[in-house]
Design an enzyme around this catalytic site. Structure first.
Site, PDB file in Angstrom:
ATOM      1  N   GLY A 174      83.352  63.165  81.467  1.00 25.21           N
ATOM      2  CA  GLY A 174      82.340  62.258  81.240  1.00 25.21           C
ATOM      3  C   GLY A 174      81.034  63.339  81.767  1.00 25.21           C
ATOM      4  O   GLY A 174      80.216  62.710  82.188  1.00 25.21           O
ATOM      5  N   GLY A 175      81.028  64.486  81.849  1.00 25.89           N
ATOM      6  CA  GLY A 175      80.089  65.408  82.469  1.00 25.89           C
ATOM      7  C   GLY A 175      78.758  65.405  81.645  1.00 25.89           C
ATOM      8  O   GLY A 175      77.963  65.759  82.295  1.00 25.89           O
ATOM      9  N   GLY A 204      77.168  62.658  80.979  1.00 24.96           N
ATOM     10  CA  GLY A 204      76.628  61.514  81.510  1.00 24.96           C
ATOM     11  C   GLY A 204      75.817  61.458  82.585  1.00 24.96           C
ATOM     12  O   GLY A 204      75.857  62.854  83.504  1.00 24.96           O
ATOM     13  N   ALA A 262      84.461  59.439  83.283  1.00 26.65           N
ATOM     14  CA  ALA A 262      84.152  59.039  81.933  1.00 26.65           C
ATOM     15  C   ALA A 262      84.625  57.408  81.828  1.00 26.65           C
ATOM     16  O   ALA A 262      85.528  57.028  82.105  1.00 26.65           O
ATOM     17  CB  ALA A 262      84.853  59.740  80.870  1.00 26.65           C
ATOM     18  N   SER A 311      85.329  51.020  90.362  1.00 29.04           N
ATOM     19  CA  SER A 311      84.132  50.337  90.475  1.00 29.04           C
ATOM     20  C   SER A 311      84.249  49.240  91.697  1.00 29.04           C
ATOM     21  O   SER A 311      85.328  48.937  91.845  1.00 29.04           O
ATOM     22  CB  SER A 311      83.898  49.480  88.959  1.00 29.04           C
ATOM     23  OG  SER A 311      82.893  48.251  89.276  1.00 29.04           O
ATOM     24  N   LYS A 327      88.932  48.739  84.528  1.00 29.51           N
ATOM     25  CA  LYS A 327      88.802  49.647  85.603  1.00 29.51           C
ATOM     26  C   LYS A 327      89.709  49.394  86.562  1.00 29.51           C
ATOM     27  O   LYS A 327      90.301  50.379  87.213  1.00 29.51           O
ATOM     28  CB  LYS A 327      87.350  49.457  86.097  1.00 29.51           C
ATOM     29  CG  LYS A 327      86.129  49.872  85.194  1.00 29.51           C
ATOM     30  CD  LYS A 327      86.190  51.139  84.761  1.00 29.51           C
ATOM     31  CE  LYS A 327      85.668  52.098  86.103  1.00 29.51           C
ATOM     32  NZ  LYS A 327      85.667  53.457  85.683  1.00 29.51           N
ATOM     33  N   PRO A 372      82.179  52.713  93.517  1.00 31.71           N
ATOM     34  CA  PRO A 372      80.700  52.668  93.635  1.00 31.71           C
ATOM     35  C   PRO A 372      80.269  51.529  93.089  1.00 31.71           C
ATOM     36  O   PRO A 372      80.884  50.709  92.369  1.00 31.71           O
ATOM     37  CB  PRO A 372      80.145  54.010  92.863  1.00 31.71           C
ATOM     38  CG  PRO A 372      81.130  54.161  91.569  1.00 31.71           C
ATOM     39  CD  PRO A 372      82.576  53.893  92.423  1.00 31.71           C
ATOM     40  N   ILE A 393      75.515  51.829  89.997  1.00 29.16           N
ATOM     41  CA  ILE A 393      75.138  53.220  89.791  1.00 29.16           C
ATOM     42  C   ILE A 393      73.746  53.306  89.203  1.00 29.16           C
ATOM     43  O   ILE A 393      73.600  52.798  88.291  1.00 29.16           O
ATOM     44  CB  ILE A 393      76.261  54.123  89.317  1.00 29.16           C
ATOM     45  CG1 ILE A 393      77.608  54.179  90.123  1.00 29.16           C
ATOM     46  CG2 ILE A 393      75.662  55.888  89.213  1.00 29.16           C
ATOM     47  CD1 ILE A 393      78.636  54.705  89.257  1.00 29.16           C
TER      48      ILE A 393
END
Length: 379
Positions: free
Chosen positions: A23-24, A26, A89, A128, A162, A188, A191
């Protein structure tokens, strides 16, 4: 909101070898690879995403691959040989259930299994904070001792996927034996930040539609959000901790243990939900006065949202402007303790809430996301 910190004063350094970030392309993934690329220690950074990056970094190698394509992922691991995998990702919260299950659950399991078989040392999963929320019970200073809410008790399918992914990642932690494979999960909350495609843009869309005069609930509920530079910093700290744990050959005392553990990550600044929202609107130019705000009781809002969801579903109109999930999130109290992350990872936020919101709004306006035109209001 407290005084802002300055992330230019914090540059954690760890030579992690080859790091693969999923997911780089994003918002969060880009922040993670950017932080790694600016550290003095030399780590080789690879990014894998379905999308090409908007602003590629010269020091990063980018790969466009479907994370659920087993042959492609095995080929990628054979090529890259990552020592560390950071898996952030994930599909959007409003993706189809099939996409959520396929990417969050099946894709995560595939990545873990391939990484473990390929000699990867450590795997960090971006989970999450919502995994301990049942969508109706307030959370006040909740910590990692709270159980995961899954299955029928979890009203949000995205959160369920998740949680299932986190469970699998942590279950595969193997500090002894062969192969050794260390894992951890970061949780997190809310975000937002530069590159954000969900939280701040969604709030700005409401501003663009002229909805700043409406408020759901009485705004007595504290909520917690996390600027994405802080989330990236937590990932770097987790990487450093797992690298150190791997080098110690499982001699870490329980009080310092990171592998096999989950950690809440926040800005450590609980804020009233509508104060957060209205700060974003003010930075975008909103001048709505308190006396002009119409407060809609939570019970009424839930009823309206239910009707809208039913109508939009029956007429195939897509996503309604108001959902029961949005109402619940707007009216719930939900903040967490990050004591464990402070003690074991050495984490502390490096970008304060107000500075983070200014950056995020300015970025959205520049990209014209959530707002067609506008000017950043100076405070």
């Amino acid at each position: 909101m407290s005084q802002d910190n300055h992330d230019d004063q914090v540059r954690p350094d760890v030579d992690a070898g080859t790091v693969l970030v999923t997911g780089g392309s994003g918002g969060l993934g880009h922040q993670i690879i950017t932080m790694f690329s600016t550290m003095r220690e030399s780590s080789r950074i690879h990014s894998v995403d379905l999308r090409a990056p908007v602003k590629p970094l010269e020091s990063v190698q980018y790969h466009q691959t479907d994370l659920t394509d087993e042959i492609a992922i095995r080929t990628l691991f054979d090529l890259v040989k990552p020592a560390i995998v950071i898996h952030c990702a994930s599909p959007r919260y409003d993706a189809s259930m099939e996409v959520m299950r396929r990417i969050n659950v099946e894709g995560t399991k595939l990545l873990v299994d391939i990484a473990k078989a390929s000699g990867t040392k450590a795997f960090i999963y971006t989970s999450s904070a919502s995994v301990i929320s049942d969508g109706k019970t307030d959370l006040k200073g909740a910590d990692e001792s709270y159980p995961l809410i899954i299955g029928e008790a979890q009203p949000e399918y995205y959160v369920n996927t998740k949680a299932l992914a986190e469970m699998y990642v942590l279950s595969q932690n193997q500090p002894t034996g062969t192969p050794r494979f260390l894992t951890c999960a970061l949780r997190p909350s809310g975000i937002f930040g530069v590159g954000d495609s969900w939280v701040v843009p969604g709030i700005l869309e409401a501003y663009h539609r002229g909805q700043t005069w409406v408020q759901l609930g009485d705004n007595t509920n504290l909520f917690e959000f996390t600027e994405n530079t802080n989330v990236a910093y937590a990932h770097v700290l987790a990487t450093a901790a797992l690298v150190a744990a791997y080098a110690k050959d499982n001699t870490t005392v329980a009080e310092d243990k990171v592998d096999g553990e989950a950690f809440f990550i926040t800005n450590d600044e609980p804020v009233y939900f509508w104060d957060f929202t209205r700060t974003i609107w003010k930075y975008a130019g909103d001048t709505t006065k308190p006396e002009h705000i119409c407060v809609v009781p939570r019970s009424w809002a839930m009823g309206v949202a239910f009707v809208l969801e039913w109508v939009y579903w029956a007429l195939w109109l897509g996503n309604p402007p108001l959902t029961r999930t949005k109402v619940r999130l707007s009216c719930m109290t939900r903040y967490y303790s990050i004591t464990k992350a402070k003690q074991r990872l050495g984490y502390k936020p490096v970008v304060g809430m107000r500075e983070g919101l200014r950056r995020a709004v300015e970025d959205c306006l520049r990209r014209e996301i959530g707002l067609t035109k506008g000017h950043l209001k100076q405070q």
